[in-house]
Motif scaffolding. Sequence first.
Motif, mmCIF file in Angstrom:
data_model
loop_
_atom_site.group_PDB
_atom_site.id
_atom_site.type_symbol
_atom_site.label_atom_id
_atom_site.label_comp_id
_atom_site.label_asym_id
_atom_site.label_seq_id
_atom_site.Cartn_x
_atom_site.Cartn_y
_atom_site.Cartn_z
ATOM 1 N N VAL A 115 50.347 52.237 46.020
ATOM 2 C CA VAL A 115 50.871 51.813 44.674
ATOM 3 C C VAL A 115 51.993 50.813 44.597
ATOM 4 N N LEU A 116 52.685 50.665 45.559
ATOM 5 C CA LEU A 116 53.724 49.508 45.861
ATOM 6 C C LEU A 116 53.103 48.225 45.701
ATOM 7 N N PRO A 117 52.114 47.729 46.420
ATOM 8 C CA PRO A 117 51.846 46.654 46.393
ATOM 9 C C PRO A 117 50.977 46.432 44.975
ATOM 10 N N ILE A 118 50.280 47.277 44.449
ATOM 11 C CA ILE A 118 49.600 47.334 43.180
ATOM 12 C C ILE A 118 50.379 47.103 42.188
ATOM 13 N N MET A 119 51.707 47.630 41.970
ATOM 14 C CA MET A 119 52.618 47.516 41.241
ATOM 15 C C MET A 119 53.088 45.945 41.454
ATOM 16 N N ALA A 120 53.406 45.420 42.419
ATOM 17 C CA ALA A 120 53.850 43.941 42.563
ATOM 18 C C ALA A 120 52.777 43.213 42.142
ATOM 19 N N LYS A 165 67.356 45.943 50.100
ATOM 20 C CA LYS A 165 68.198 46.828 51.144
ATOM 21 C C LYS A 165 68.017 48.238 51.050
ATOM 22 N N THR A 166 67.424 48.774 49.676
ATOM 23 C CA THR A 166 67.112 50.449 49.771
ATOM 24 C C THR A 166 65.724 50.340 49.964
ATOM 25 N N MET A 167 64.724 49.246 49.672
ATOM 26 C CA MET A 167 63.433 49.634 49.913
ATOM 27 C C MET A 167 62.586 48.133 50.344
ATOM 28 N N ARG A 168 62.329 48.088 51.653
ATOM 29 C CA ARG A 168 61.693 46.844 52.130
ATOM 30 C C ARG A 168 60.569 46.433 51.461
ATOM 31 N N ALA A 169 59.647 47.436 50.667
ATOM 32 C CA ALA A 169 58.437 46.922 50.239
ATOM 33 C C ALA A 169 58.817 46.033 48.905
ATOM 34 N N SER A 170 60.081 46.095 48.743
ATOM 35 C CA SER A 170 60.428 45.191 47.634
ATOM 36 C C SER A 170 59.959 43.544 47.822
ATOM 37 N N ARG A 200 43.751 46.344 58.045
ATOM 38 C CA ARG A 200 42.365 46.746 57.180
ATOM 39 C C ARG A 200 42.370 48.324 56.845
ATOM 40 N N GLU A 201 43.881 48.606 56.515
ATOM 41 C CA GLU A 201 44.222 49.905 56.156
ATOM 42 C C GLU A 201 43.793 50.133 54.756
ATOM 43 N N PRO A 202 43.278 51.475 54.473
ATOM 44 C CA PRO A 202 42.751 51.727 53.073
ATOM 45 C C PRO A 202 43.442 51.149 51.853
ATOM 46 N N GLU A 203 45.034 51.275 52.052
ATOM 47 C CA GLU A 203 45.810 50.574 50.953
ATOM 48 C C GLU A 203 45.427 49.189 50.943
ATOM 49 N N ILE A 204 45.392 48.470 51.681
ATOM 50 C CA ILE A 204 44.980 47.078 51.724
ATOM 51 C C ILE A 204 43.719 46.947 51.157
ATOM 52 N N GLY A 205 42.588 47.684 51.501
ATOM 53 C CA GLY A 205 41.464 47.740 50.826
ATOM 54 C C GLY A 205 41.456 47.806 49.207
#
Length: 416
Positions: free
Chosen positions: A25-30, A89-94, A187-192
């Motif tokens: 969800v994090l990259p989808i939101m981005a 700093k609280t969430m690298r996925a930012s 090729r993680e499912p999240e990247i797919g």
Amino acid sequence: MDKIFIIGNKPLSGEVQISGAKNAVLPIMAAALMVKGNSKITRVPRLKDTFTMIQLMEIIGAKCDFEGNTLLVNGDNINNPEAPYELVKTMRASFYVLGPLISRFGFVKVSLPGGCAWGPRPVDFHLKALEKLGAKITLKGGYILAEAKRLIGCKIGLDFPSVGATGNILMAASTAQGKTIISNAAREPEIGQLCRYLNKMGANISGIGTTNLVIDGVEKLNASNIEVIPDRIEVGTFLAAGALLGKIKLNQLNPKHLKSVLQQLKKAGCHIEETNNSLTITKANSIKPLNIETKVYPGFPTDLQAQWISIMILANGRSKVTDNVYYDRFSHVPELNRFGANIKLKKNTAFIEGVKEIIGAPVMSTDIRASASLIIAGLAARGKTEINRVYHIDRGYENIEDKFRQIGADIWREKG
Ligand code: EPU
């Protein structure tokens, strides 16, 4: 600060509904920041990290409505392509906003993530790739500034199949001029799922599910809707508890995403029944010690390394667990030893001597997955466990105590 308490050594049985995947969800939101109009994302887990991402998206100018597990994003008034230090700093996925914002604005300012509890976790692949795509990158006051009128497609070979770098390149290259080829891609499912979402938005990505992704740049993307895939790491966490403590059925998941984990659990002596969207695990009579090494997908995930160690501490003999993705991701080891486990660390390998039983203890969470391993150990231990700093677990697990309580665990939270 909240604490979680557990009275352990109680059998578990029943069913658990699996939530949507944090790391999908994090990259989808981005990605939803790339477009005007309304994007609807369903099966969004209510996690600290999804709320942090919403906070960031709102700073950038998106309008977000989050009801239940549905997130509506409106991107009409996005006007501030910046990710501040306080959130990164609280969430690298930012850092995932880097690709989408340079694609939409030709400019982005993102705080450089610092170190993390388990090592330096650099972002050099993201930056080198953007430079190759034609961005001018500068570092000023702790921030990365990236600039390019329009990115130009190119060939990018990753030194390691980084999930985050692959995601950022996919988003940046979707609207670049010409073709981009990423070799050695994650090729993680999240990247797919990110690839499929971008394609629904109008991108042209092929090679999905392979290590060679081809992105034919398009002029513009349009808003679209998506349902987040099930969280394979949440599944693996409940499987680890089931391996030690009973019979649990996990629903609404994709067993294909967990092949390497299921293979190891069976070898360890657990019984597993599989349908196309559920898994039922029955605990092993005696856990067989196994040596495992984490690898990128489809190998054994680093995000289940800590939970796997919680199983092996009660195995009938000696085992080894090596993390090849993050060499220093072992902050759970000294905490697990507080339960009476016998684990010694040498470089990136944990050497485990199985013990007959473990005893509840006060312990401390250090990161999301380490916390999960402490919950599993607490559930298997005799007596009372007190887990401190549980905000780490709230970053990545939706209602974890409720889900465990529903299957018979004596677990509760005290607000602090
Ligand atoms: N790396 C570099 N340079 C880079 C990027 C990565 O050297 O520019 C190295 C890392 O230091 C690491 C390896 O490459 O040794 C893999 O890192 P990757 O970039 O794949 O990790 P990530 O994208 O930062 C995601 C997950 C992590 C998960 C890893 C590995 C998200 C939001 N995070 O991180 O999830 O451990 O992939 O699968 O998707 C978690 O959920 O608890 C978690 C930490």
